[in-house]
Design an enzyme around this catalytic site. Structure first.
Site, mmCIF file in Angstrom:
data_model
loop_
_atom_site.group_PDB
_atom_site.id
_atom_site.type_symbol
_atom_site.label_atom_id
_atom_site.label_comp_id
_atom_site.label_asym_id
_atom_site.label_seq_id
_atom_site.Cartn_x
_atom_site.Cartn_y
_atom_site.Cartn_z
ATOM 1 N N ALA A 12 0.836 -1.206 0.000
ATOM 2 C CA ALA A 12 0.000 0.000 0.000
ATOM 3 C C ALA A 12 0.866 1.248 0.000
ATOM 4 O O ALA A 12 0.541 2.259 0.616
ATOM 5 C CB ALA A 12 -0.929 -0.017 1.212
ATOM 6 N N GLY A 13 2.002 1.165 -0.669
ATOM 7 C CA GLY A 13 2.894 2.320 -0.799
ATOM 8 C C GLY A 13 2.432 3.205 -1.947
ATOM 9 O O GLY A 13 1.237 3.224 -2.292
ATOM 10 N N VAL A 15 2.953 3.082 -5.283
ATOM 11 C CA VAL A 15 2.389 2.429 -6.479
ATOM 12 C C VAL A 15 1.069 1.737 -6.130
ATOM 13 O O VAL A 15 0.068 1.883 -6.844
ATOM 14 C CB VAL A 15 3.387 1.415 -7.091
ATOM 15 C CG1 VAL A 15 2.750 0.686 -8.272
ATOM 16 C CG2 VAL A 15 4.659 2.122 -7.556
ATOM 17 N N GLY A 16 1.064 1.001 -5.008
ATOM 18 C CA GLY A 16 -0.134 0.242 -4.643
ATOM 19 C C GLY A 16 -1.327 1.139 -4.359
ATOM 20 O O GLY A 16 -2.431 0.910 -4.875
ATOM 21 N N ASN A 97 13.911 -8.482 -2.202
ATOM 22 C CA ASN A 97 12.607 -8.371 -2.852
ATOM 23 C C ASN A 97 12.077 -9.731 -3.307
ATOM 24 O O ASN A 97 10.877 -9.964 -3.308
ATOM 25 C CB ASN A 97 12.656 -7.372 -4.014
ATOM 26 C CG ASN A 97 12.491 -5.941 -3.521
ATOM 27 O OD1 ASN A 97 12.207 -5.712 -2.342
ATOM 28 N ND2 ASN A 97 12.675 -4.988 -4.399
ATOM 29 N N VAL A 120 4.378 -5.970 -10.270
ATOM 30 C CA VAL A 120 4.909 -4.625 -10.526
ATOM 31 C C VAL A 120 6.243 -4.430 -9.802
ATOM 32 O O VAL A 120 7.076 -3.629 -10.205
ATOM 33 C CB VAL A 120 3.895 -3.538 -10.066
ATOM 34 C CG1 VAL A 120 4.387 -2.143 -10.413
ATOM 35 C CG2 VAL A 120 2.525 -3.763 -10.707
ATOM 36 N N ASN A 122 9.954 -4.471 -8.475
ATOM 37 C CA ASN A 122 11.207 -4.554 -9.243
ATOM 38 C C ASN A 122 12.277 -5.373 -8.543
ATOM 39 O O ASN A 122 12.232 -5.483 -7.315
ATOM 40 C CB ASN A 122 11.734 -3.137 -9.484
ATOM 41 C CG ASN A 122 11.159 -2.562 -10.759
ATOM 42 O OD1 ASN A 122 11.085 -3.263 -11.783
ATOM 43 N ND2 ASN A 122 10.756 -1.313 -10.718
ATOM 44 N N HIS A 177 12.678 -4.849 -18.330
ATOM 45 C CA HIS A 177 12.398 -3.512 -17.829
ATOM 46 C C HIS A 177 13.697 -2.984 -17.226
ATOM 47 O O HIS A 177 14.018 -3.257 -16.095
ATOM 48 C CB HIS A 177 11.314 -3.619 -16.758
ATOM 49 C CG HIS A 177 10.859 -2.297 -16.252
ATOM 50 N ND1 HIS A 177 10.538 -1.242 -17.064
ATOM 51 C CD2 HIS A 177 10.633 -1.861 -14.993
ATOM 52 C CE1 HIS A 177 10.154 -0.221 -16.328
ATOM 53 N NE2 HIS A 177 10.209 -0.567 -15.064
HETATM 54 N N1 APR Z 1 4.053 -7.690 2.325
HETATM 55 C C1 APR Z 1 3.268 -6.654 1.999
HETATM 56 N N2 APR Z 1 3.738 -5.415 1.793
HETATM 57 C C2 APR Z 1 5.047 -5.225 1.928
HETATM 58 C C3 APR Z 1 5.945 -6.262 2.267
HETATM 59 C C4 APR Z 1 5.390 -7.549 2.474
HETATM 60 N N3 APR Z 1 6.150 -8.586 2.792
HETATM 61 N N4 APR Z 1 7.195 -5.751 2.314
HETATM 62 C C5 APR Z 1 7.084 -4.444 2.022
HETATM 63 N N5 APR Z 1 5.816 -4.107 1.791
HETATM 64 C C6 APR Z 1 5.228 -2.805 1.475
HETATM 65 C C7 APR Z 1 5.860 -1.657 2.228
HETATM 66 O O1 APR Z 1 5.411 -1.609 3.562
HETATM 67 C C8 APR Z 1 5.415 -0.463 1.400
HETATM 68 O O2 APR Z 1 4.203 0.092 1.885
HETATM 69 O O3 APR Z 1 5.424 -2.474 0.111
HETATM 70 C C9 APR Z 1 5.189 -1.057 -0.001
HETATM 71 C C10 APR Z 1 6.125 -0.475 -1.049
HETATM 72 O O4 APR Z 1 5.771 0.849 -1.209
HETATM 73 P P1 APR Z 1 6.817 2.025 -1.533
HETATM 74 O O5 APR Z 1 8.002 1.868 -0.654
HETATM 75 O O6 APR Z 1 6.062 3.307 -1.531
HETATM 76 O O7 APR Z 1 7.313 1.677 -2.999
HETATM 77 P P2 APR Z 1 6.550 1.994 -4.367
HETATM 78 O O8 APR Z 1 7.040 3.277 -4.908
HETATM 79 O O9 APR Z 1 5.091 1.789 -4.182
HETATM 80 O O10 APR Z 1 7.131 0.833 -5.294
HETATM 81 C C11 APR Z 1 6.761 -0.507 -5.099
HETATM 82 O O11 APR Z 1 6.903 -1.119 -7.396
HETATM 83 O O12 APR Z 1 7.556 0.094 -9.261
HETATM 84 C C12 APR Z 1 7.947 -0.830 -8.305
HETATM 85 O O13 APR Z 1 10.318 -0.417 -8.069
HETATM 86 C C13 APR Z 1 9.072 -0.306 -7.435
HETATM 87 O O14 APR Z 1 9.574 -2.436 -6.434
HETATM 88 C C14 APR Z 1 8.957 -1.177 -6.230
HETATM 89 C C15 APR Z 1 7.429 -1.384 -6.127
#
Ligand code: APR
Length: 309
Positions: A12-13, A15-16, A97, A120, A122, A177
């Site tokens: 839920a960051g 992108v999500g 990752n 999605v 990376n 990508h």
């Molecule tokens: N289970 C669920 N969520 C998780 C886990 C997990 N095991 N580990 C991390 N997260 C969550 C984090 O808590 C965070 O809220 O994944 C989210 C990632 O969000 P951001 O750090 O904001 O990253 P974002 O810019 O959304 O990118 C996410 O998409 O485009 C790709 O390269 C980018 O790999 C990255 C991904």
């Protein structure tokens, strides 16, 4: 009884959460946002739910830390992951990752065994491979989001250069990508008119290079994060193609099984996307140079996969 489609978004960051926003705005179905951080998916989910009366969209949005609530999803979008931190090598990030996406994939397989998974996180092509192995799903139901984003950047740059509608630009970017992606000016047209008739070669080359560097261009501006509007829009376009069985022809990362002379590796190629997921992998004619570029790109993905085993 007719049920609304169920879309789960893991991570839920940036992108999500933005994917949830696009999907709710498009009324694609009910949405479950999942994250490990307590409170964040709940807060963002509720905030989005509270926006729906304003925009008049009936998408039920909620956030959770529990995969049980994702049960029976039709589509799962995986955006969970870590960003690279100072001192972390690419390999460290890859391993971390892969661990996260592997764990997510196991939960998807357990609670939504019929879902189509859009990856999605990376490095995209490698994470899609991990998701396929961990879910045990057939290749039709694991699809990586990269080509639409890369193509969208390329189309945006062409539109900006020519001052024409983005809608009229049809284009194709293949490959992994990353730096080795393969934009194909030969398969680019504007209103049906080939790109070469609009721009001189050096301008096309510059646009191709800017497309390759599209991700880093945004990182350099943002400094503390990476792109999220375009990546999330691209993922939601894929979800829409699947949920509405549109059978769209879109560049996606898919596990090749002999196509283009490549096997057991995810790379971006044009596919038909519909209710069965990847319903067809399209093998287009390539020049020797384009084929080489695609092979090189696939070799990079292979190398990264090898680092995980
Ligand atoms: N289970 C669920 N969520 C998780 C886990 C997990 N095991 N580990 C991390 N997260 C969550 C984090 O808590 C965070 O809220 O994944 C989210 C990632 O969000 P951001 O750090 O904001 O990253 P974002 O810019 O959304 O990118 C996410 O998409 O485009 C790709 O390269 C980018 O790999 C990255 C991904």
């Amino acid at each position: 009884m007719i049920k609304r489609p169920k879309i789960s978004i893991v991570g839920a960051g940036n992108v999500g959460a933005t994917a949830a926003h696009w999907a709710a705005a498009a009324e694609l179905g009910d949405i479950v946002l999942v994250d490990i951080v307590e409170g964040v998916p709940q807060g963002k989910g509720l905030d989005l739910m509270e926006a729906t009366p304003v925009v008049g969209k009936d998408s039920y949005v909620r956030g959770t830390n529990r995969y049980e609530e994702t049960a029976g999803s039709d589509v799962v979008i995986v955006t969970a992951g870590l960003a690279r931190k100072p001192g972390m090598s690419r390999t460290d990030l890859l391993v971390k990752n892969a661990e996260i996406v592997g764990q997510v994939a196991e939960n998807v397989a357990r609670f939504s065994p019929e879902a189509i998974v859009i990856v999605v996180s990376n490095p995209l092509d490698v994470m899609a491979y991990v998701a396929m192995k961990k879910t045990g799903f057939p290749r039709e139901r694991i699809v990586g989001m990269a080509g639409i984003l890369d193509t969208a950047r390329y189309r945006a740059f062409i539109a900006m250069e020519l001052n024409v509608s983005v809608e009229d630009i049809s284009a194709l970017v293949l490959g992994g990508h990353g730096d080795s992606m393969v934009p194909l000016p030969r398969y680019t047209s504007i209103g049906g008119i080939p790109l070469e008739q609009w721009l001189p070669q050096e301008k096309i080359d510059a646009i191709v290079q800017r497309t390759r560097d599209g991700g880093i261009e945004i990182v350099n501006y943002l400094k503390t994060g990476s792109a999220f509007y375009a990546p999330s829009a691209a993922a939601v376009q894929m979800a829409e193609a699947i949920l509405k069985d549109k059978k769209r022809v879109l560049p996606c990362s898919v596990c090749l099984q002999g196509e283009y002379g490549l096997s057991d590796v995810f790379v971006g190629v044009p596919v038909v996307l519909g209710k069965g997921g990847v319903e067809k992998v399209l093998e287009i004619e390539l020049t020797e140079a384009e084929r080489d570029a695609l092979r090189t790109s696939a070799a990079h993905v292979h190398e990264s996969i090898a680092q995980l085993t």
